[in-house]
Design a protein around this motif. Structure first.
Motif, PDB file in Angstrom:
ATOM      1  N   TYR A  39       0.841  -1.245  -0.042  1.00  0.00           N
ATOM      2  CA  TYR A  39      -0.093   0.126   0.052  1.00  0.00           C
ATOM      3  C   TYR A  39       0.811   1.233   0.125  1.00  0.00           C
ATOM      4  O   TYR A  39       0.729   2.186  -0.493  1.00  0.00           O
ATOM      5  CB  TYR A  39      -0.672   0.055   1.252  1.00  0.00           C
TER       6      TYR A  39
ATOM      7  N   TYR B 225       0.648   6.930   1.520  1.00  0.00           N
ATOM      8  CA  TYR B 225       0.943   7.009   3.153  1.00  0.00           C
ATOM      9  C   TYR B 225       2.405   6.630   3.119  1.00  0.00           C
ATOM     10  O   TYR B 225       2.886   5.835   3.763  1.00  0.00           O
ATOM     11  CB  TYR B 225       0.171   6.085   3.651  1.00  0.00           C
TER      12      TYR B 225
ATOM     13  N   ILE C 299      -8.368  -4.340  14.356  1.00  0.00           N
ATOM     14  CA  ILE C 299      -9.466  -4.925  13.815  1.00  0.00           C
ATOM     15  C   ILE C 299      -9.341  -6.410  13.712  1.00  0.00           C
ATOM     16  O   ILE C 299     -10.586  -7.146  14.124  1.00  0.00           O
ATOM     17  CB  ILE C 299      -9.496  -4.352  12.099  1.00  0.00           C
TER      18      ILE C 299
ATOM     19  N   PHE D  39     -16.219   9.551 -13.595  1.00  0.00           N
ATOM     20  CA  PHE D  39     -15.878  10.456 -12.302  1.00  0.00           C
ATOM     21  C   PHE D  39     -14.650  10.320 -11.870  1.00  0.00           C
ATOM     22  O   PHE D  39     -14.157  10.935 -10.716  1.00  0.00           O
ATOM     23  CB  PHE D  39     -17.155  10.589 -11.539  1.00  0.00           C
ATOM     24  N   ILE D  40     -14.253   9.109 -11.970  1.00  0.00           N
ATOM     25  CA  ILE D  40     -12.908   8.706 -11.141  1.00  0.00           C
ATOM     26  C   ILE D  40     -11.793   7.571 -12.057  1.00  0.00           C
ATOM     27  O   ILE D  40     -12.497   6.885 -13.141  1.00  0.00           O
ATOM     28  CB  ILE D  40     -13.519   7.717  -9.789  1.00  0.00           C
ATOM     29  N   GLU D  41     -10.543   8.069 -11.830  1.00  0.00           N
ATOM     30  CA  GLU D  41      -9.867   7.217 -12.537  1.00  0.00           C
ATOM     31  C   GLU D  41      -8.773   6.670 -11.298  1.00  0.00           C
ATOM     32  O   GLU D  41      -8.756   7.122 -10.299  1.00  0.00           O
ATOM     33  CB  GLU D  41      -9.379   7.886 -13.609  1.00  0.00           C
ATOM     34  N   ARG D  42      -7.627   6.050 -11.804  1.00  0.00           N
ATOM     35  CA  ARG D  42      -6.454   5.581 -11.224  1.00  0.00           C
ATOM     36  C   ARG D  42      -7.074   4.929  -9.714  1.00  0.00           C
ATOM     37  O   ARG D  42      -6.614   5.204  -8.556  1.00  0.00           O
ATOM     38  CB  ARG D  42      -5.591   6.631 -10.736  1.00  0.00           C
TER      39      ARG D  42
ATOM     40  N   LEU E 154      -7.952  -5.359   1.668  1.00  0.00           N
ATOM     41  CA  LEU E 154      -7.800  -5.283   3.044  1.00  0.00           C
ATOM     42  C   LEU E 154      -8.508  -6.434   3.689  1.00  0.00           C
ATOM     43  O   LEU E 154      -8.264  -7.297   4.510  1.00  0.00           O
ATOM     44  CB  LEU E 154      -8.094  -3.852   3.630  1.00  0.00           C
ATOM     45  N   PHE E 155      -9.801  -6.492   3.190  1.00  0.00           N
ATOM     46  CA  PHE E 155     -10.754  -7.572   3.598  1.00  0.00           C
ATOM     47  C   PHE E 155     -10.081  -9.017   3.653  1.00  0.00           C
ATOM     48  O   PHE E 155     -10.521  -9.717   4.594  1.00  0.00           O
ATOM     49  CB  PHE E 155     -12.151  -7.476   2.900  1.00  0.00           C
TER      50      PHE E 155
ATOM     51  N   LEU F 290     -15.586   9.464   1.062  1.00  0.00           N
ATOM     52  CA  LEU F 290     -14.873   9.378  -0.151  1.00  0.00           C
ATOM     53  C   LEU F 290     -14.266  10.709  -0.773  1.00  0.00           C
ATOM     54  O   LEU F 290     -13.210  10.696  -1.254  1.00  0.00           O
ATOM     55  CB  LEU F 290     -15.581   8.593  -1.275  1.00  0.00           C
TER      56      LEU F 290
ATOM     57  N   PHE G 120      -5.882  13.054   0.145  1.00  0.00           N
ATOM     58  CA  PHE G 120      -5.135  12.099  -0.039  1.00  0.00           C
ATOM     59  C   PHE G 120      -4.776  11.642  -1.516  1.00  0.00           C
ATOM     60  O   PHE G 120      -3.844  11.304  -2.057  1.00  0.00           O
ATOM     61  CB  PHE G 120      -4.997  10.688   0.657  1.00  0.00           C
ATOM     62  N   HIS G 121      -5.851  11.525  -2.150  1.00  0.00           N
ATOM     63  CA  HIS G 121      -5.841  10.891  -3.491  1.00  0.00           C
ATOM     64  C   HIS G 121      -6.385  11.685  -4.668  1.00  0.00           C
ATOM     65  O   HIS G 121      -7.119  11.388  -5.208  1.00  0.00           O
ATOM     66  CB  HIS G 121      -6.608   9.590  -3.402  1.00  0.00           C
TER      67      HIS G 121
ATOM     68  N   GLU H  63      -5.056  12.059  -7.383  1.00  0.00           N
ATOM     69  CA  GLU H  63      -4.948  11.402  -8.725  1.00  0.00           C
ATOM     70  C   GLU H  63      -6.238  10.651  -9.061  1.00  0.00           C
ATOM     71  O   GLU H  63      -6.107  10.316 -10.288  1.00  0.00           O
ATOM     72  CB  GLU H  63      -3.685  10.486  -8.673  1.00  0.00           C
ATOM     73  N   MET H  64      -7.039  10.355  -8.223  1.00  0.00           N
ATOM     74  CA  MET H  64      -8.236   9.643  -8.619  1.00  0.00           C
ATOM     75  C   MET H  64      -9.220  10.475  -9.367  1.00  0.00           C
ATOM     76  O   MET H  64     -10.218  10.147 -10.117  1.00  0.00           O
ATOM     77  CB  MET H  64      -8.886   9.278  -7.407  1.00  0.00           C
ATOM     78  N   VAL H  65      -8.946  11.803  -9.377  1.00  0.00           N
ATOM     79  CA  VAL H  65      -9.970  12.733 -10.186  1.00  0.00           C
ATOM     80  C   VAL H  65      -9.620  12.852 -11.489  1.00  0.00           C
ATOM     81  O   VAL H  65      -8.317  13.433 -11.913  1.00  0.00           O
ATOM     82  CB  VAL H  65      -9.830  14.181  -9.343  1.00  0.00           C
TER      83      VAL H  65
ATOM     84  N   LEU I 116      -6.897   8.864   7.310  1.00  0.00           N
ATOM     85  CA  LEU I 116      -6.142   7.646   6.512  1.00  0.00           C
ATOM     86  C   LEU I 116      -6.563   7.543   4.892  1.00  0.00           C
ATOM     87  O   LEU I 116      -6.139   6.463   4.579  1.00  0.00           O
ATOM     88  CB  LEU I 116      -6.033   6.408   7.408  1.00  0.00           C
ATOM     89  N   GLY I 117      -7.342   8.495   4.351  1.00  0.00           N
ATOM     90  CA  GLY I 117      -7.583   8.145   3.116  1.00  0.00           C
ATOM     91  C   GLY I 117      -8.373   6.866   2.993  1.00  0.00           C
ATOM     92  O   GLY I 117      -9.231   6.544   3.823  1.00  0.00           O
ATOM     93  N   ASN I 118      -8.359   6.366   1.611  1.00  0.00           N
ATOM     94  CA  ASN I 118      -9.036   5.358   1.357  1.00  0.00           C
ATOM     95  C   ASN I 118      -8.645   4.138   2.159  1.00  0.00           C
ATOM     96  O   ASN I 118      -9.509   2.961   2.412  1.00  0.00           O
ATOM     97  CB  ASN I 118      -8.499   4.743  -0.221  1.00  0.00           C
ATOM     98  N   PHE I 119      -7.709   3.905   2.721  1.00  0.00           N
ATOM     99  CA  PHE I 119      -7.012   2.885   3.844  1.00  0.00           C
ATOM    100  C   PHE I 119      -7.930   3.043   4.895  1.00  0.00           C
ATOM    101  O   PHE I 119      -8.599   2.058   5.484  1.00  0.00           O
ATOM    102  CB  PHE I 119      -5.706   3.159   4.067  1.00  0.00           C
ATOM    103  N   GLY I 120      -8.465   4.373   5.557  1.00  0.00           N
ATOM    104  CA  GLY I 120      -8.975   4.666   6.556  1.00  0.00           C
ATOM    105  C   GLY I 120     -10.449   4.084   6.321  1.00  0.00           C
ATOM    106  O   GLY I 120     -11.230   3.572   7.171  1.00  0.00           O
TER     107      GLY I 120
ATOM    108  N   MET J   6     -11.645   1.991   4.290  1.00  0.00           N
ATOM    109  CA  MET J   6     -11.768   0.520   4.173  1.00  0.00           C
ATOM    110  C   MET J   6     -11.548  -0.309   5.635  1.00  0.00           C
ATOM    111  O   MET J   6     -12.387  -1.064   6.082  1.00  0.00           O
ATOM    112  CB  MET J   6     -10.692  -0.138   3.479  1.00  0.00           C
ATOM    113  N   LEU J   7     -10.897   0.503   6.317  1.00  0.00           N
ATOM    114  CA  LEU J   7     -10.736   0.186   7.849  1.00  0.00           C
ATOM    115  C   LEU J   7     -12.159   0.219   8.484  1.00  0.00           C
ATOM    116  O   LEU J   7     -12.326  -0.733   9.372  1.00  0.00           O
ATOM    117  CB  LEU J   7      -9.609   1.061   8.408  1.00  0.00           C
TER     118      LEU J   7
ATOM    119  N   LEU K 143     -14.970   0.556   6.866  1.00  0.00           N
ATOM    120  CA  LEU K 143     -16.008  -0.484   6.561  1.00  0.00           C
ATOM    121  C   LEU K 143     -15.769  -2.006   7.053  1.00  0.00           C
ATOM    122  O   LEU K 143     -16.699  -2.490   7.474  1.00  0.00           O
ATOM    123  CB  LEU K 143     -15.923  -0.629   4.956  1.00  0.00           C
TER     124      LEU K 143
END
Lengths: 358, 485
Positions: A107, A112, A127, A259-262, A272-273, B297, B304-305, B307-309, B416-420, B422-423, B425
């Motif tokens: 990751y 990060y 968790i 609306f979203i990429e990358r 993670l799951f 989101l 943090f992200h 680049e996703m836009v 923590l962005g997407n990681f947070g 997901m954490l 969820l």
């Protein structure tokens, strides 16, 4: 009375435990070790896994569904079982913690980079702890929920159909610079996780369908790996795959939506799951084994000790490649457990002509 | 101990010695109760004690005034032998009867009670919290007996059983537990009764208060038993093999056991064509995903992200955010809290003023906040979409719980962005996996898996396909539909 696990949940547990972030590098490993059309190597390894499951099924049949601990303790003195248990606890707890650290390090390739890896690992550990202490029935429920949350990701492969070229697969089969034996061992570690089915013996709801569900779990893993690897082999050239560390991760980064990429960052988050399920199952198995050594101890405390031990061990490897090395060695050890332990149990059961009545 | 508490006799605890009832004792017990009515008929040697606001005047006239009005003293024993009169030999029992709307009659040394309970009640109206477009519009009221009649009218079966319990050390609130014999699992019924009987609160004012006392996990933010004001919804639960509980003084009834996904279904789904019902259900689940993740989101991406836009959208987003001096997490929390304030204010105020709140909130604050550079207009779209999506969920309790969980996800995404995200969820899924409702899995029919139930959980399949009752009810009589296509 303990709640039992339905065959469907056992299948999902096995699948979720087997799959993990290793899928990101699997096409690379296959290309490096099996050569051209290395993706077909998945089938070969899967057959070996099925052989191993067959050996485990003999233990299940001869032992009449008794737990592996009961089988061992009924025949072996504590002097012998104690070191076996310690080895199992060590291998399983360390495998669990390294799986998390590996996930965190991958990751950090994307995001990060400045956050301390051990902080992120600690959060996943917390968790995992919250799930381990709830017992295997809740673990299976969570694994099933995670399965439904992640299963749609297979559909993402549809994005690559138009860029997929059969010509890239080439007519060569397993040609090039190949390392079947050493590579086979490495790729085999990607399938590990199924062997923990012997920890589920006492929890099986339907003894007749138990082993079938383990086979089915492995089948889903095989199919998933096959599809992802085939797409990678048809999307990238062979040389590209050989040189890419995580071909699937790069593949996901090509997906673009209005609306979203990358979104590889977000999609990797979904892994993670599966990582949590792997960690939880390994740590739960270690906790169950630990409970045989100290039967009167509180299981929550045991889970805490195991995760703390894993956390301390996880400080040692500092880089992604070091973690990879650790995982490789632990994978070999786990391979020994996967084949060695069932064979030992069969030996015990044959000598005693089946399980003693409990 | 309060004065009221002293006056009300307790039935629980070790067996007390019975005291024969007498007029003097009864009047002493109700000393300083100005609303108690005492009537004496010297010609008949008959004395009466009752609360006139608990008794029905029609019933009183029919059962007491007319028969005793034309009788002689020697006729009284014969009249008191009628089945509606019960001889009472315990003073405590008599007090309880009077409090429950009976008239106590003292004749010589004997005491009798007759049940003529008919309290004032709100008329049956449409529920304000569970509005429907098609289907029955009547809803429960605060009187338990009237609610019972609404159910009995719909279930004309002697198999509909009603068990009466009492909760609240002081309030002695009646709780009626309903189930259909042969459909409901008796283990669930016993467990439900046991939990109700174990409640030791001084007062229970509403069904939504009672459910919190019988929850499997009282610390969870998620409701484990749905409550409804809709009569048709309650009946459908009974017919599905579940238990329904009516609490006197509450217009909501409880049903048990329940799964997480049950909170996303509405009786409307069955009154529309199956395709519409299915589309609506799927929309609700989509709304659930939107409400839980959308703002989080946004925070994650803008913190943090980036680049996703996509490039085209990036310009608009950067322009929109350029005037905002706060990090996205503050911006999002500020707006989310404002939305919650507006919602709470709108809910508390009368309808007419409530509309003003909508205008003030929606136009003034929203527009002004963007112009003042406090928030970006894209965030307003994200937060508003999340808020609207949360109101799509039919259960108010579940909707509120999800909104609360959303705050946790926003904070984690901000840190923590997407990681947070997901954490968060993962944490939510783990928590939900561990929850149970009357000891049955909260995540059924996903875990444990019951694929047949999916037809009436995630979609609303045509009726000919809905052949079995939900597996969660563990009913012995599974088949509910013998129709073929």
């Amino acid at each position: 009375m303990n709640e039992k696990l339905h065959p469907f949940h056992i299948m999902i547990l096995i699948y979720m435990n087997q799959t993990g972030v290793v899928i990101m590098s699997l096409p690379h490993l296959l290309a490096e070790n099996f050569g051209y059309n290395g993706w077909l190597g998945v089938i070969l390894i899967s057959l070996v896994v099925n052989l191993n499951i067959f050996i485990i099924s003999i233990v299940y049949r001869l032992g009449k569904g008794k737990s592996i601990f009961q089988i061992m303790e009924s025949s072996l003195p504590r002097v012998i079982t104690f070191p076996i248990y310690m080895i199992l606890i060590g291998v399983w707890s360390m495998t669990g913690c390294m799986v998390i650290k590996n996930y965190v390090y991958i990751y950090q390739i994307m995001s990060y980079n400045t956050t301390h890896a051990m902080l992120l690992k600690l959060l996943i550990d917390i968790i995992a702890y919250l799930l381990i202490i709830k017992g295997i029935y809740t673990i299976s429920k969570a694994a099933t929920s995670f399965f439904w949350i992640t299963s749609w990701m297979l559909l993402l492969q549809l994005f690559f159909i138009k860029d997929f070229e059969w010509a890239r697969l080439t007519p060569f089969l397993f040609k090039g610079d190949t390392h079947f034996l050493t590579g086979g061992f490495i790729v085999f570690t990607a399938f590990l996780g199924y062997e923990l089915c012997f920890m589920l013996f006492p929890y099986a709801d339907n003894p007749k369908k138990f082993i079938k569900s383990v086979y089915k779990g492995n089948l889903i893993t095989t199919l998933t790996y096959l599809i992802f690897c085939l797409i990678c082999f048809g999307f990238y050239s062979f040389e590209q795959i050989r040189n890419m560390m995580y071909p699937l991760l790069d593949l996901l980064s090509y997906i673009r939506l209005p609306f979203i990429e990358r979104i590889e960052n977000l999609l990797f988050g979904f892994f993670l799951f599966t990582t949590i399920v792997s960690v939880v199952l390994y740590s739960w198995s270690a906790q169950e084994t630990f409970a045989r050594i100290v039967p009167k101890a509180n299981k929550k405390v045991l889970a805490f000790i195991i995760l703390t031990f894993g956390y301390i061990v996880a400080w040692f490897p500092d880089t992604l490649s070091e973690v990879g090395q650790w995982l490789q060695y632990l994978g070999y050890a786990e391979l020994g457990v996967a084949f060695g332990l069932p064979l030992l149990l069969i030996l015990i059961l044959v000598i005693h002509k089946g399980a003693k009545p409990s | 101990m309060t004065n009221t508490e002293k006056n009300i006799p307790k039935e629980d605890g070790p067996a007390k010695k019975k005291v024969a009832p007498s007029l003097a004792l009864t009047l002493k017990e109700f000393k300083d109760c100005a609303d108690l009515i005492y009537r004496s008929l010297p010609d008949l040697a008959l004395e009466m004690v009752f609360f006139d606001h608990l008794t029905g005047s029609e019933e009183f006239t029919r059962e007491i005034a007319i028969p005793f009005g034309s009788a002689e003293e020697q006729d009284v024993p014969q009249l008191l032998e009628r089945s509606q009169f019960t001889e009472i030999t315990d003073s405590d029992a008599l007090i309880k009867k009077i409090l429950n709307g009976s008239v106590a009659l003292f004749f010589h040394e004997k005491c009798y009670a007759i049940h003529v309970y008919k309290p004032e009640s709100r008329t049956i109206q449409e529920s304000e919290s569970e509005v429907v477009i098609t289907g029955p519009h009547d809803s429960f009221v605060e009187t338990a007996t009237l609610n019972l009649s609404l159910i009995r009218r719909r279930v004309k079966s002697s198999r509909l059983k009603v068990i009466k319990c009492e909760v609240g050390e002081i309030t002695k609130t009646d709780v009626y537990i309903l189930y259909i014999d042969g459909l409901a699992n008796m283990e669930y019924v016993q467990e439900f009764i046991k939990r109700v009987e174990l409640i030791e609160l001084d007062a229970i004012h509403d069904a939504n208060m009672l459910v919190q006392c019988i929850d499997d996990d009282p610390n969870s933010i998620f409701p484990q038993f749905p409550t409804t004001e809709r009569t048709d919804a309650a009946v459908s639960k009974l017919v599905a093999g579940r238990i329904v509980a009516i609490v006197d003084g509450s217009p909501s009834v409880i049903s048990a056991p329940a799964s997480f996904f049950e909170f996303f279904s509405s009786p409307d789904d069955y009154y529309q064509r199956w395709a519409l019902g299915t589309a609506t259900r799927l929309l609700r689940f989509a709304a659930f995903i939107v409400t839980i993740t959308f703002t989080a989101l946004y925070v994650s991406v803008t913190t943090f992200h980036y680049e996703m836009v996509p490039e085209d959208l990036l310009l608009t987003l950067t322009e929109s955010r350029s005037r905002v001096p706060f990090p996205p997490i503050y911006e999002a929390l500020l707006l989310e809290v404002t939305i919650e304030l507006l919602r709470e204010a709108g809910a508390r105020l009368p309808t007419k003023i409530g509309q003003t709140i909508g205008i003030v909130g929606g136009i003034v604050i929203g527009q002004a906040a963007v112009q003042a550079g406090l928030t970006s207009n894209i965030l307003i779209i994200a937060v508003a979409s999340s808020a609207i999506a949360s109101f799509v969920i039919p259960s108010y309790m579940m909707s509120a719980s999800i909104r609360l969980a959303r705050f946790g996800l926003i904070i984690l995404a901000g840190l923590l962005g997407n990681f947070g995200l997901m954490l968060g969820l993962a944490l939510m899924v783990i928590h939900l996996s561990g929850l149970t409702s009357l000891k049955s899995s909260y995540l059924t029919p996903i875990a444990p898996i019951h694929l047949k139930d999916w037809r009436d959980t995630f979609i609303r399949a045509p009726f000919w396909m809905l052949k079995e009752r939900p597996s969660q009810s563990k009913t012995s009589n599974k088949v509910k539909n013998k129709m073929r296509q």
